[in-house]
Design a protein around this motif. Structure first.
Motif, PDB file in Angstrom:
ATOM      1  N   LYS A  91       0.781  -1.707   0.158  1.00  0.00           N
ATOM      2  CA  LYS A  91       0.007   0.006  -0.161  1.00  0.00           C
ATOM      3  C   LYS A  91       0.876   1.151   0.084  1.00  0.00           C
ATOM      4  O   LYS A  91       0.668   2.392  -0.903  1.00  0.00           O
ATOM      5  N   VAL A  92       1.768   1.117   0.730  1.00  0.00           N
ATOM      6  CA  VAL A  92       2.856   1.942   1.013  1.00  0.00           C
ATOM      7  C   VAL A  92       3.487   2.296  -1.286  1.00  0.00           C
ATOM      8  O   VAL A  92       3.810   3.728  -1.041  1.00  0.00           O
ATOM      9  N   GLY A  93       4.229   1.618  -1.062  1.00  0.00           N
ATOM     10  CA  GLY A  93       4.415   1.404  -2.695  1.00  0.00           C
ATOM     11  C   GLY A  93       2.995   2.090  -3.967  1.00  0.00           C
ATOM     12  O   GLY A  93       3.506   3.059  -4.479  1.00  0.00           O
ATOM     13  N   LEU A  94       2.233   1.518  -3.370  1.00  0.00           N
ATOM     14  CA  LEU A  94       1.070   2.216  -4.656  1.00  0.00           C
ATOM     15  C   LEU A  94       1.048   3.163  -4.644  1.00  0.00           C
ATOM     16  O   LEU A  94       0.666   4.697  -5.145  1.00  0.00           O
ATOM     17  N   ALA A  95       0.773   4.379  -2.899  1.00  0.00           N
ATOM     18  CA  ALA A  95       0.544   5.147  -2.886  1.00  0.00           C
ATOM     19  C   ALA A  95       2.001   6.761  -2.873  1.00  0.00           C
ATOM     20  O   ALA A  95       1.319   7.445  -3.735  1.00  0.00           O
ATOM     21  N   ILE A  96       2.611   5.804  -2.996  1.00  0.00           N
ATOM     22  CA  ILE A  96       3.893   6.879  -3.258  1.00  0.00           C
ATOM     23  C   ILE A  96       3.897   6.739  -5.212  1.00  0.00           C
ATOM     24  O   ILE A  96       4.183   8.070  -5.397  1.00  0.00           O
ATOM     25  N   SER A  97       3.856   5.818  -6.181  1.00  0.00           N
ATOM     26  CA  SER A  97       4.013   5.602  -7.041  1.00  0.00           C
ATOM     27  C   SER A  97       2.590   6.251  -7.739  1.00  0.00           C
ATOM     28  O   SER A  97       2.657   7.300  -8.800  1.00  0.00           O
ATOM     29  N   VAL A  98       0.960   6.740  -6.831  1.00  0.00           N
ATOM     30  CA  VAL A  98       0.239   7.213  -7.385  1.00  0.00           C
ATOM     31  C   VAL A  98       0.443   8.759  -7.179  1.00  0.00           C
ATOM     32  O   VAL A  98       0.496  10.218  -8.043  1.00  0.00           O
ATOM     33  N   VAL A  99       1.373   9.399  -6.116  1.00  0.00           N
ATOM     34  CA  VAL A  99       1.413  10.958  -5.826  1.00  0.00           C
ATOM     35  C   VAL A  99       2.715  11.265  -6.801  1.00  0.00           C
ATOM     36  O   VAL A  99       3.299  11.925  -6.860  1.00  0.00           O
ATOM     37  N   SER A 100       3.698  10.165  -6.823  1.00  0.00           N
ATOM     38  CA  SER A 100       4.916  10.709  -7.725  1.00  0.00           C
ATOM     39  C   SER A 100       4.534  11.172  -9.520  1.00  0.00           C
ATOM     40  O   SER A 100       4.866  12.015  -9.795  1.00  0.00           O
ATOM     41  N   ILE A 101       3.177  11.183  -9.690  1.00  0.00           N
ATOM     42  CA  ILE A 101       2.786  11.567 -10.620  1.00  0.00           C
ATOM     43  C   ILE A 101       2.586  13.039 -10.903  1.00  0.00           C
ATOM     44  O   ILE A 101       2.646  13.485 -11.947  1.00  0.00           O
ATOM     45  N   PHE A 102       2.476  13.623 -10.205  1.00  0.00           N
ATOM     46  CA  PHE A 102       2.377  14.881 -10.415  1.00  0.00           C
ATOM     47  C   PHE A 102       3.840  15.625 -10.144  1.00  0.00           C
ATOM     48  O   PHE A 102       3.982  16.839 -10.496  1.00  0.00           O
ATOM     49  N   TYR A 103       5.010  14.912 -10.242  1.00  0.00           N
ATOM     50  CA  TYR A 103       5.925  14.766 -10.179  1.00  0.00           C
ATOM     51  C   TYR A 103       6.407  14.750 -11.980  1.00  0.00           C
ATOM     52  O   TYR A 103       7.132  15.482 -12.283  1.00  0.00           O
ATOM     53  N   TYR A 104       5.831  14.154 -12.206  1.00  0.00           N
ATOM     54  CA  TYR A 104       6.751  13.149 -12.707  1.00  0.00           C
ATOM     55  C   TYR A 104       5.904  13.862 -14.560  1.00  0.00           C
ATOM     56  O   TYR A 104       5.754  14.687 -15.839  1.00  0.00           O
ATOM     57  N   ARG A 148       4.395  16.794 -16.324  1.00  0.00           N
ATOM     58  CA  ARG A 148       4.847  18.432 -16.809  1.00  0.00           C
ATOM     59  C   ARG A 148       3.497  19.303 -15.935  1.00  0.00           C
ATOM     60  O   ARG A 148       3.349  20.234 -15.293  1.00  0.00           O
ATOM     61  N   PRO A 149       2.232  19.100 -16.684  1.00  0.00           N
ATOM     62  CA  PRO A 149       0.541  19.989 -16.293  1.00  0.00           C
ATOM     63  C   PRO A 149       0.409  19.227 -14.680  1.00  0.00           C
ATOM     64  O   PRO A 149      -0.055  20.741 -14.480  1.00  0.00           O
ATOM     65  N   LEU A 150       0.861  18.777 -14.467  1.00  0.00           N
ATOM     66  CA  LEU A 150       0.321  18.153 -12.979  1.00  0.00           C
ATOM     67  C   LEU A 150       2.045  18.913 -12.037  1.00  0.00           C
ATOM     68  O   LEU A 150       1.617  19.810 -10.711  1.00  0.00           O
ATOM     69  N   TYR A 151       2.964  18.589 -12.300  1.00  0.00           N
ATOM     70  CA  TYR A 151       3.632  19.092 -11.780  1.00  0.00           C
ATOM     71  C   TYR A 151       4.674  20.856 -11.464  1.00  0.00           C
ATOM     72  O   TYR A 151       4.550  21.789 -10.878  1.00  0.00           O
ATOM     73  N   GLU A 152       3.489  21.791 -12.595  1.00  0.00           N
ATOM     74  CA  GLU A 152       3.619  23.563 -12.903  1.00  0.00           C
ATOM     75  C   GLU A 152       2.160  23.523 -11.989  1.00  0.00           C
ATOM     76  O   GLU A 152       2.103  24.990 -11.488  1.00  0.00           O
ATOM     77  N   GLY A 153       0.720  22.892 -12.131  1.00  0.00           N
ATOM     78  CA  GLY A 153       0.332  22.973 -11.229  1.00  0.00           C
ATOM     79  C   GLY A 153       0.052  23.353 -10.328  1.00  0.00           C
ATOM     80  O   GLY A 153      -0.244  24.305  -9.793  1.00  0.00           O
ATOM     81  N   VAL A 154       1.293  22.561  -9.423  1.00  0.00           N
ATOM     82  CA  VAL A 154       1.141  22.880  -7.818  1.00  0.00           C
ATOM     83  C   VAL A 154       2.428  23.899  -8.021  1.00  0.00           C
ATOM     84  O   VAL A 154       2.907  23.600  -6.499  1.00  0.00           O
ATOM     85  N   GLY A 155       2.601  24.232  -8.828  1.00  0.00           N
ATOM     86  CA  GLY A 155       3.826  25.370  -8.678  1.00  0.00           C
ATOM     87  C   GLY A 155       5.489  24.386  -8.110  1.00  0.00           C
ATOM     88  O   GLY A 155       6.150  24.808  -7.899  1.00  0.00           O
ATOM     89  N   GLY A 156       6.218  23.648  -9.086  1.00  0.00           N
ATOM     90  CA  GLY A 156       6.674  22.852  -8.392  1.00  0.00           C
ATOM     91  C   GLY A 156       7.462  22.141  -7.446  1.00  0.00           C
ATOM     92  O   GLY A 156       8.806  21.932  -6.698  1.00  0.00           O
ATOM     93  N   ASN A 157       6.152  22.358  -5.957  1.00  0.00           N
ATOM     94  CA  ASN A 157       6.423  21.636  -5.203  1.00  0.00           C
ATOM     95  C   ASN A 157       5.843  20.091  -4.731  1.00  0.00           C
ATOM     96  O   ASN A 157       5.240  19.634  -3.966  1.00  0.00           O
ATOM     97  N   ALA A 158       5.982  19.729  -6.067  1.00  0.00           N
ATOM     98  CA  ALA A 158       5.411  18.330  -5.844  1.00  0.00           C
ATOM     99  C   ALA A 158       6.115  17.390  -4.792  1.00  0.00           C
ATOM    100  O   ALA A 158       5.323  15.982  -4.493  1.00  0.00           O
ATOM    101  N   MET A 159       7.499  17.350  -4.686  1.00  0.00           N
ATOM    102  CA  MET A 159       8.155  16.905  -4.003  1.00  0.00           C
ATOM    103  C   MET A 159       6.975  16.460  -2.365  1.00  0.00           C
ATOM    104  O   MET A 159       7.307  15.577  -1.181  1.00  0.00           O
TER     105      MET A 159
END
Length: 481
Positions: free
Chosen positions: A71-84, A86-97
Motif C-alpha cells: 500500500k505504501v508503494g502504491l501511494a508513492i507511485s500515485v503521488v509521483s505522477i504529480f512530479y512526472y 508536466r501539467p500537474l507539476y506546474e500546477g502545484v508550483g514545483g512543490n510536488a516533492m
C-alpha cells in the motif's frame, strides 16, 4: 625443465623416532588473496540467504505487514505522477516533492494511525502557516531593523511554548505529532520568509501539496485491505484473555503433575503456560491502538465514539491477573516443594479452581468476540467462588492430617502405632503460597469481569437470545390429540 622438476620436489624431515614428516610448499600471495576473497563472498551470500529466509517467515506469519508495504508503494507511485507529469507539476508550483514526503511520513499500517497523522499534520501546518504569515506581515511593516528581531523572537517564544506543551499528558497523547509539525512549519515559514518575497504563494502551494499527499494516503488505506486500529485492539484483548486462561490451567496442572519427565507434547504446554508474558508486554501496544482508534470513524460493529478507553481498563485488569500468574509460575519452578501427601490432599480442589477460573476467562473472551452479553458468566463466577470457598476450608483442615506413620519393629510383636503430627511450617508454606495465589487470582478475575460488563453497557452489547425452534400450530394440535 629445471622449473618443472623443482615444482615436483617434496620436502621431508626425518624425526629421531624413525618416522618422517612431509612438508608442503606454502601457497603464493595471489592464491591466499583469492581464497580470502572467496570466503568473504560466500559468507556474504550466506548472510543474504538467511535474511531472505527470515523475511519470508515474517511475511508468512504476518501478511498484514506485506500488505502495508504494498500500500505504501502504491501511494508513492500515485503521488509521483504529480512530479512526472508536466501539467500537474506546474500546477502545484514545483512543490510536488512535498506530496511525496507527506506520503512517506504519515502513511501508517492502521487507518487510525494514518488519520491521526493526517489530521495532526493538517492542523499543525495550517496554524503554523497562518501564524508565520501573520508574524511576517507584522515584521515587514516594522522596518528593516526590527524585522529580524521580531522574527527571531517569535520563533524562540512559539517553539519553546510548543515544545513544553508536548510534555502535557493530554496533548502528548493526541497532538504530539501535530505539535512537532507546528514547530517545523513555523520555523521554516518564519526563516524563509525573510528572504522570500511571495511568502503567501509559497505557503499556499506547500499546503496544497500536503493536502494532496494526505488525501491519497487516506483513500488508499481505507479502500485497499483496510486495517482498523479499533479492530486490532479488540482482537488483542480477546487473545490476552485466552492466553491467561491457558496459563492458569497449565501452571496448576504442571504443579500437581506426578511425572516430571518432558515429552514432545510438553513444549506446547510450556508455550501456553508462558502466555502471560505476552500479556505483560502489551501495555504500550494497547495504549497506542486505543489512541489511534479514537480518530477512526464508525466501522463494522463499532459505532462512532466507541468506549475505547474502557479497553485500557480491561487491559490493566488483565495485567494485574498476569502478574499473579507470573508469581504462580515461580512457585511451579521453585526448588522448594511441598510433600506429595500434602499436594495430594489439595490437588483436586486446586484443579477445580483453575478450571473454573479459566472458564470465566474463556467466557469473557467469547463475550468480547461476539459483542453480546453472556448468559453464563454469572453461573461461571459463582462456580469459581464456590471453588474458592472449598479451597479455603481444605486449607484450614490441613494441619489435622495424619502425616507420619511410625510402625514398630516386627520383632516386637506389637500393634503398629500411627503418630499424628502437625506438618512443619516449611512444608506447608509452598503449598499455602500456591493456594493464596489461586485465591488472589480469582479475585483479580472478578475485576476483569466487572470491567467487561462495564464495557458491555457502554458499548451497548446485544443480549444473548436463545434461538428455540418454533413449533407449528398444527403440529402442536396433533401432538395434543
Amino acid at each position: 625443465m629445471p622449473k618443472e622438476v623443482s615444482s615436483k620436489l617434496e620436502w621431508t624431515i626425518n624425526i629421531p623416532d624413525g618416522t618422517s614428516e612431509r612438508i608442503e610448499p606454502e601457497s603464493g600471495p595471489i592464491l591466499r588473496v583469492w581464497l580470502r576473497l572467496k570466503g568473504t563472498i560466500e559468507s556474504f551470500i550466506l548472510k543474504i540467504w538467511k535474511f531472505l529466509e527470515k523475511a519470508w517467515i515474517l511475511a508468512v506469519a504476518e501478511p498484514k505487514k506485506v500488505i502495508h508495504g504494498l500500500k505504501v508503494g502504491l501511494a508513492i507511485s500515485v503521488v509521483s505522477i504529480f512530479y512526472y507529469t508536466r501539467p500537474l507539476y506546474e500546477g502545484v508550483g514545483g512543490n510536488a516533492m512535498w506530496a511525496v514526503m507527506t506520503v512517506v511520513v504519515i502513511f501508517e499500517s492502521t487507518i487510525g494511525a494514518t488519520l491521526y497523522k493526517c489530521i495532526n499534520r493538517a492542523i499543525g501546518t495550517f496554524l503554523a502557516g497562518s501564524l508565520g504569515v501573520g508574524v511576517h506581515w507584522i515584521a515587514n511593516h516594522s522596518g528593516k531593523h526590527l524585522e529580524p528581531i521580531i522574527l527571531g523572537t517569535s520563533v524562540f517564544l512559539l517553539a519553546s511554548a510548543a515544545t513544553f506543551s508536548r510534555f502535557i499528558p493530554s496533548i502528548k497523547a493526541r497532538f504530539d505529532y501535530g505539535t512537532m509539525i507546528f514547530i517545523l512549519t513555523f520555523s521554516l515559514v518564519s526563516v524563509s520568509g525573510y528572504r522570500v518575497d511571495k511568502l503567501f504563494d509559497l505557503a499556499h502551494q506547500r499546503l496544497s501539496t500536503i493536502a494532496i499527499g494526505a488525501a491519497i494516503c487516506v483513500i488508499i488505506t481505507m479502500i485497499f485491505c483496510p486495517i482498523w486500529a479499533g479492530d486490532e485492539l479488540h482482537r488483542l484483548i480477546c487473545r490476552n484473555l485466552e492466553k491467561l486462561a491457558h496459563s492458569v490451567d497449565e501452571c496448576v496442572a504442571e504443579y500437581f503433575r506426578d511425572d516430571k519427565t518432558s515429552t514432545a507434547s510438553d513444549e506446547d504446554c510450556s508455550k501456553k503456560m508462558q502466555g502471560y508474558r505476552c500479556v505483560l508486554n502489551s501495555k504500550a501496544t494497547e495504549e497506542s491502538m486505543a489512541n489511534y482508534a479514537r480518530w477512526e470513524p464508525a466501522h463494522g460493529r463499532f459505532k462512532f465514539r466507541h468506549p475505547w478507553k474502557q479497553y485500557l481498563k480491561i487491559g490493566a485488569s488483565i495485567r494485574n491477573c498476569a502478574y499473579c500468574i507470573g508469581t504462580l509460575d515461580g512457585c511451579v519452578n521453585s526448588k522448594t516443594q511441598a510433600p506429595p501427601n500434602l499436594k495430594k490432599h489439595l490437588k483436586n480442589i486446586c484443579m477445580r479452581l483453575s478450571i473454573t477460573s479459566s472458564n470465566v476467562l474463556h467466557e469473557l473472551a467469547f463475550t468480547l468476540k461476539t459483542m453480546k452479553k453472556s448468559s453464563k458468566i454469572d453461573f461461571s463466577v459463582e462456580e469459581m467462588n464456590l471453588a474458592v470457598q472449598e479451597l479455603k476450608n481444605s486449607l484450614i483442615s490441613l494441619p489435622n492430617l495424619d502425616i507420619i506413620t511410625n510402625p514398630l519393629p516386627a520383632e516386637a510383636n506389637l500393634e503398629p502405632i500411627t503418630k499424628i503430627t502437625i506438618p512443619p511450617f516449611m512444608e506447608i508454606l509452598p503449598l499455602a503460597t500456591l493456594v493464596s495465589l489461586l485465591i488472589e487470582n480469582a479475585t483479580k478475575i472478578e475485576g476483569i469481569v466487572n470491567a467487561v460488563e462495564e464495557l458491555a453497557v457502554l458499548g451497548e452489547f446485544k443480549p444473548v437470545t436463545d434461538k428455540k425452534p418454533k413449533c407449528n400450530q398444527s403440529t402442536t394440535n396433533n401432538q395434543a390429540l
